[in-house]
Design a protein around this motif. Structure first.
Motif: not given
Length: 105
Positions: A1-5, A7-12, A21-26, A30-31
């Motif tokens: 399923m493609p992601i439209d928009g 992805v918000l990640i809580a916590g660094a 990193c994984a989302l960026q490589q895919a 993300c933020e």
């Protein structure tokens, strides 16, 4: 399923940053949101188990973690009657036994 928009990640922490990193490589936008005003050393250590390093290897981050890490000098020294350093060397295909135990960060 493609992601439209985005992805918000809580916590660094290590999980949030690895996910980013994984989302960026895919190719997924993300933020990452962190409540601390700045990222820095917490004065604590993190023990990276072999399975965590295998996950980081898939992201191309394992060498940096191993390079920044130090050998764990206390704790169990063997597993299934084999030295932990030998198990780690086999899993990570490390040639030198002196570096085999150097997997903690």
């Amino acid at each position: 399923m493609p992601i439209d928009g985005t992805v918000l990640i809580a916590g660094a922490g290590i999980g949030g940053l690895a996910l980013g990193c994984a989302l960026q490589q895919a190719g997924i936008s993300c933020e990452i949101f962190e409540r601390a005003p700045a990222l820095g050393s917490a004065g604590a250590g993190i023990v990276m188990q072999p399975s965590a390093l295998l996950a980081l290897r898939h992201l191309g981050l394992d060498a940096a973690v191993v390079g920044a890490g130090h050998e764990l000098e206390r704790g169990p020294s063997c597993w299934k009657r084999r030295p932990l350093s030998a198990s780690c060397a086999r899993i990570f295909k490390i040639g030198s036994r002196s570096r085999a135990g150097r997997v903690g960060a």
